[in-house]
Design a protein around this motif. Structure first.
Motif, mmCIF file in Angstrom:
data_model
loop_
_atom_site.group_PDB
_atom_site.id
_atom_site.type_symbol
_atom_site.label_atom_id
_atom_site.label_comp_id
_atom_site.label_asym_id
_atom_site.label_seq_id
_atom_site.Cartn_x
_atom_site.Cartn_y
_atom_site.Cartn_z
ATOM 1 N N PHE A 8 0.816 -1.200 0.000
ATOM 2 C CA PHE A 8 0.000 0.000 0.000
ATOM 3 C C PHE A 8 0.865 1.272 0.000
ATOM 4 N N LEU A 9 0.267 2.388 -0.337
ATOM 5 C CA LEU A 9 0.937 3.693 -0.359
ATOM 6 C C LEU A 9 1.697 3.929 0.941
ATOM 7 N N GLY A 10 2.961 4.240 0.823
ATOM 8 C CA GLY A 10 3.746 4.605 1.994
ATOM 9 C C GLY A 10 4.164 3.450 2.869
ATOM 10 N N SER A 11 4.031 2.206 2.398
ATOM 11 C CA SER A 11 4.341 1.065 3.267
ATOM 12 C C SER A 11 5.847 0.803 3.396
ATOM 13 N N GLY A 12 6.641 1.370 2.463
ATOM 14 C CA GLY A 12 8.100 1.189 2.558
ATOM 15 C C GLY A 12 8.709 0.514 1.336
ATOM 16 N N SER B 124 1.616 11.645 0.528
ATOM 17 C CA SER B 124 2.109 12.857 -0.121
ATOM 18 C C SER B 124 3.619 12.742 -0.172
ATOM 19 N N LYS B 125 4.203 13.306 -1.192
ATOM 20 C CA LYS B 125 5.670 13.356 -1.216
ATOM 21 C C LYS B 125 6.104 14.459 -2.149
ATOM 22 N N GLY B 126 7.278 14.976 -1.890
ATOM 23 C CA GLY B 126 7.712 16.077 -2.731
ATOM 24 C C GLY B 126 9.200 16.336 -2.637
ATOM 25 N N THR C 258 2.925 0.642 -8.026
ATOM 26 C CA THR C 258 2.394 1.777 -7.253
ATOM 27 C C THR C 258 1.692 1.240 -6.006
ATOM 28 N N GLY C 259 1.436 2.132 -5.075
ATOM 29 C CA GLY C 259 0.797 1.735 -3.824
ATOM 30 C C GLY C 259 -0.668 1.365 -3.986
ATOM 31 N N MET C 260 -1.225 1.604 -5.166
ATOM 32 C CA MET C 260 -2.627 1.257 -5.375
ATOM 33 C C MET C 260 -2.746 -0.023 -6.200
ATOM 34 N N LEU D 103 6.351 -7.180 7.284
ATOM 35 C CA LEU D 103 5.550 -6.365 8.205
ATOM 36 C C LEU D 103 6.438 -5.212 8.609
ATOM 37 N N ASN D 104 6.369 -4.151 7.821
ATOM 38 C CA ASN D 104 7.341 -3.068 7.973
ATOM 39 C C ASN D 104 6.891 -2.046 9.018
ATOM 40 N N LYS D 105 7.796 -1.154 9.353
ATOM 41 C CA LYS D 105 7.589 -0.112 10.374
ATOM 42 C C LYS D 105 7.279 -0.779 11.721
ATOM 43 N N SER D 106 7.954 -1.908 11.964
ATOM 44 C CA SER D 106 7.683 -2.609 13.222
ATOM 45 C C SER D 106 8.178 -1.791 14.408
ATOM 46 N N ASP D 107 9.030 -0.777 14.131
ATOM 47 C CA ASP D 107 9.493 0.104 15.218
ATOM 48 C C ASP D 107 8.351 0.943 15.783
ATOM 49 N N THR D 108 7.252 1.055 15.064
ATOM 50 C CA THR D 108 6.176 1.949 15.518
ATOM 51 C C THR D 108 5.157 1.222 16.389
ATOM 52 N N THR E 176 9.926 -6.158 9.812
ATOM 53 C CA THR E 176 11.095 -5.357 9.406
ATOM 54 C C THR E 176 10.959 -3.926 9.892
ATOM 55 N N THR E 177 12.111 -3.279 10.014
ATOM 56 C CA THR E 177 12.155 -1.840 10.261
ATOM 57 C C THR E 177 12.953 -1.241 9.118
ATOM 58 N N HIS E 178 12.408 -0.163 8.569
ATOM 59 C CA HIS E 178 12.995 0.464 7.386
ATOM 60 C C HIS E 178 13.299 -0.588 6.307
ATOM 61 N N SER E 179 12.407 -1.535 6.192
ATOM 62 C CA SER E 179 12.425 -2.563 5.123
ATOM 63 C C SER E 179 13.729 -3.357 5.091
ATOM 64 N N LYS E 180 14.404 -3.456 6.236
ATOM 65 C CA LYS E 180 15.681 -4.201 6.275
ATOM 66 C C LYS E 180 15.408 -5.675 6.489
ATOM 67 N N GLY F 159 4.936 12.054 3.338
ATOM 68 C CA GLY F 159 3.791 11.944 4.252
ATOM 69 C C GLY F 159 3.038 10.649 4.020
ATOM 70 N N VAL F 160 2.728 9.933 5.110
ATOM 71 C CA VAL F 160 1.837 8.773 5.028
ATOM 72 C C VAL F 160 0.715 9.099 6.010
ATOM 73 N N TYR F 161 -0.504 9.268 5.508
ATOM 74 C CA TYR F 161 -1.558 9.927 6.281
ATOM 75 C C TYR F 161 -0.950 11.208 6.861
ATOM 76 N N THR G 11 9.816 1.899 -1.618
ATOM 77 C CA THR G 11 11.016 2.589 -2.116
ATOM 78 C C THR G 11 12.167 2.399 -1.132
ATOM 79 N N THR G 12 11.847 2.417 0.162
ATOM 80 C CA THR G 12 12.866 2.179 1.187
ATOM 81 C C THR G 12 13.473 0.787 0.970
ATOM 82 N N PHE G 13 12.633 -0.179 0.638
ATOM 83 C CA PHE G 13 13.098 -1.549 0.398
ATOM 84 C C PHE G 13 13.985 -1.613 -0.853
HETATM 85 N N1 LIG Z 1 9.117 4.661 11.244
HETATM 86 C C1 LIG Z 1 9.346 4.027 10.106
HETATM 87 N N2 LIG Z 1 9.222 4.699 8.950
HETATM 88 C C2 LIG Z 1 9.471 4.018 7.813
HETATM 89 C C3 LIG Z 1 9.837 2.659 7.788
HETATM 90 N N3 LIG Z 1 10.003 2.269 6.512
HETATM 91 C C4 LIG Z 1 9.747 3.345 5.748
HETATM 92 N N4 LIG Z 1 9.436 4.414 6.521
HETATM 93 C C5 LIG Z 1 9.081 5.773 6.080
HETATM 94 O O1 LIG Z 1 7.774 5.721 5.498
HETATM 95 C C6 LIG Z 1 7.678 6.659 4.429
HETATM 96 C C7 LIG Z 1 7.228 5.940 3.180
HETATM 97 O O2 LIG Z 1 8.244 5.045 2.751
HETATM 98 P P1 LIG Z 1 8.440 4.663 1.218
HETATM 99 O O3 LIG Z 1 9.533 3.669 1.151
HETATM 100 O O4 LIG Z 1 8.575 5.896 0.390
HETATM 101 O O5 LIG Z 1 7.034 4.014 0.931
HETATM 102 P P2 LIG Z 1 6.455 3.510 -0.475
HETATM 103 O O6 LIG Z 1 5.735 2.263 -0.220
HETATM 104 O O7 LIG Z 1 7.534 3.466 -1.508
HETATM 105 O O8 LIG Z 1 5.453 4.690 -0.825
HETATM 106 P P3 LIG Z 1 4.653 4.891 -2.227
HETATM 107 O O9 LIG Z 1 5.648 4.686 -3.325
HETATM 108 O O10 LIG Z 1 4.148 6.279 -2.173
HETATM 109 O O11 LIG Z 1 3.558 3.916 -2.223
HETATM 110 C C8 LIG Z 1 9.058 7.286 4.298
HETATM 111 O O12 LIG Z 1 9.042 8.500 4.992
HETATM 112 C C9 LIG Z 1 9.977 6.282 4.968
HETATM 113 O O13 LIG Z 1 11.145 6.869 5.486
HETATM 114 C C10 LIG Z 1 9.964 1.967 9.062
HETATM 115 O O14 LIG Z 1 10.241 0.781 9.151
HETATM 116 N N5 LIG Z 1 9.688 2.723 10.156
#
Ligand SMILES: Nc1nc2c(ncn2[C@@H]2O[C@H](COP(=O)(O)OP(=O)(O)OP(=O)(O)O)[C@@H](O)[C@H]2O)c(=O)[nH]1
Length: 450
Positions: free
Chosen positions: A13-17, A389-391, A96-98, A159-164, A189-193, A406-408, A19-21
């Motif tokens: 989904f949008l903002g799930s991580g 949102s992103k920019g 895409t996230g959709m 299961l990303n952003k597990s730090d939250t 995972t945290t930060h898709s690591k 921005g995610v939400y 691109t970070t991955f």
């Molecule tokens: N706290 C936290 N933030 C994260 C984590 N992984 C990613 N983020 C943040 O979440 C935001 C979205 O991450 P992206 O990797 O751009 O997400 P995406 O799925 O590519 O987004 P879209 O391409 O728009 O769908 C960014 O600000 C990242 O830094 C995580 O594990 N923890």
């Protein structure tokens, strides 16, 4: 025999991580050369700025979503990469996230051309733990967002952003994900690591296993239900609908052929994903535009087709003409028959009607405080209806790009590269429900320092 190039599809989904991955993959010490195909929803590409593996091959596909509007482009992008096949060993596609992964996966299995050169190695789904419950509640049964399919089609789920979240919360999310996809390997995972050797180059994608949980895996879907070809002479015609309960969508355009082909269908797809123009009852409708017929709640309507040149025209319509009791009438009120017609399986999660993306590009230095205020007002107005949102921004007095994510309403700012000797252009994308482009644009332009 030529060795097949493995392809990893990254969904979520949008903002799930995602691109970070991809950044993790590009910077990983696997020793592999990777090519990336990046598909962004919205006309302005932002992620190329965020991706850091500058030596890797990179193809960007903006302005649509590969699962529906630009599937043809995906084949083309893969073929383009083939020319450079000596320079990489693995391809990663970020959807895409959709996107619904189904039609993308289907492309690999239905195209003989692709299966000669590529093999789908793995489908990795990113799940945003921070916003999981909210997303599940909003989109589990959504026709517009493929939240469920993104989980169901992935054989590995991060299961990303597990730090939250707390470990109890993560366990509960894991259970809910398991219900949707009992066979998936689920990794927190945290930060898709993640240990990349567990998820890439594994040849773990198993169409059969997916088909068992998702029987619709092989169905190709389109944003329209029907298309027909009709021969018209230059002049005005009446486009008559006698029975509808919705605002119908349509596109039509001149073609040189007598019947549809892939190129024509792809073009119709891309028009369906371009901004729509609302046409009220009686209004003229023109070739090459995405039209939303709005009869103001009435069940019948008549619009005027303005045909400039003699020839064949392809019509693509969101509903079937027999339901709509559609007729095209000439000046003398005689019906003109379609020469050929085709039905299509309509996509259920069409990202059109309500969820939209606004992409803006403009010059001028932004005042950071005004920008923050703008965001505060925006997010309080839209609440949970801005999903992403992103920019890349030019802030007054700052010689580096400012990367905005921005995610939400979780918002984040980072430093980007320094501006070179170039025009400093702000690029920003918002994805959400019922976003109004001109008002966003006006609000942003108010933040520019005079
Ligand atoms: N706290 C936290 N933030 C994260 C984590 N992984 C990613 N983020 C943040 O979440 C935001 C979205 O991450 P992206 O990797 O751009 O997400 P995406 O799925 O590519 O987004 P879209 O391409 O728009 O769908 C960014 O600000 C990242 O830094 C995580 O594990 N923890």
């Amino acid at each position: 025999m030529q060795e097949l190039i493995p392809v990893t599809l990254v969904v979520g989904f949008l903002g799930s991580g995602k691109t970070t991955f991809i950044n993790e993959i590009l910077n990983g010490d696997h020793g592999k050369k990777i090519a990336v195909i990046e598909n962004e929803f919205g006309e302005v590409g932002i992620d190329d700025e965020i991706l850091s593996g500058s030596n890797d091959l990179f193809v960007e596909m903006s302005n649509g979503c590969i699962c529906c509007s630009i599937k043809g482009d995906l084949v083309e992008s893969l073929n383009k990469l083939l020319v450079h096949a000596k320079n990489f060993e693995h391809i990663v596609i970020e959807a895409t996230g959709m996107a619904n992964p189904g039609p993308i996966i289907e492309t690999f299995f239905s195209s003989e051309e692709l299966s000669r050169s590529f093999v789908l190695d793995s489908v990795i789904g990113l799940v945003d733990s921070e916003h999981f419950e909210k997303n599940l509640e909003k989109f589990e049964n959504s026709e517009e967002i493929a939240f469920y399919d993104q989980i169901a089609f992935s054989e590995t789920i991060l299961l990303n952003k597990s730090d939250t979240r707390t470990s109890e919360e993560l366990t509960s999310i894991r259970e809910k994900v398991k219900v949707k996809n009992p066979n998936a390997q689920i990794i927190s995972t945290t930060h898709s690591k993640v240990d990349l050797s567990k998820v890439m180059g594994t040849r773990s994608f198993d169409l059969k296993a997916i088909e068992e949980t998702m029987p619709s895996a092989n169905a190709v879907e389109y944003p329209f239900s029907w298309a027909g070809v009709i021969e018209l002479k230059a002049g005005f015609y009446k486009f008559n609908i006698d029975h509808t309960h919705h605002n119908e969508r349509m596109v039509f355009f001149k073609i040189d052929e007598d019947d549809l082909n892939d190129k024509i269908i792809n073009y119709a797809n891309s028009l369906f994903f371009s901004p729509q123009r609302r046409a009220k009852r009686g209004a003229n409708v023109n070739v090459d535009e995405h039209i939303l017929l709005d009869f103001g709640g009435e069940h019948t309507g008549r619009n005027i087709l303005d045909i400039e040149f003699d020839g064949n025209y392809a019509f693509f319509i969101s509903d079937h003409p027999s339901h709509l009791q559609l007729k095209i009438l000439n000046r003398e009120e005689n019906e003109i028959e379609f020469k050929t017609d085709h039905s299509f399986k309509k996509v259920e999660h069409f990202h059109g009607n309500e969820i939209n993306s606004i992409s803006l590009e403009f010059s001028g230095a932004l005042n950071p405080q005004s920008f923050e205020m703008f965001l505060n007002v925006l997010y309080s107005q839209y609440r949970d209806e801005i999903y992403r949102s992103k920019g890349i921004l030019h802030f007054y007095g700052n010689d580096s790009r400012v990367l905005f994510q921005g995610v939400y309403s979780s918002l984040k700012f980072d430093h980007g590269r320094e501006w070179a000797d170039e025009q400093r252009i702000n690029k920003i994308v918002f994805i959400g429900k019922g976003l109004i482009g001109p008002s966003l644009e006006a609000g942003l332009k108010n933040c520019i320092v005079e």
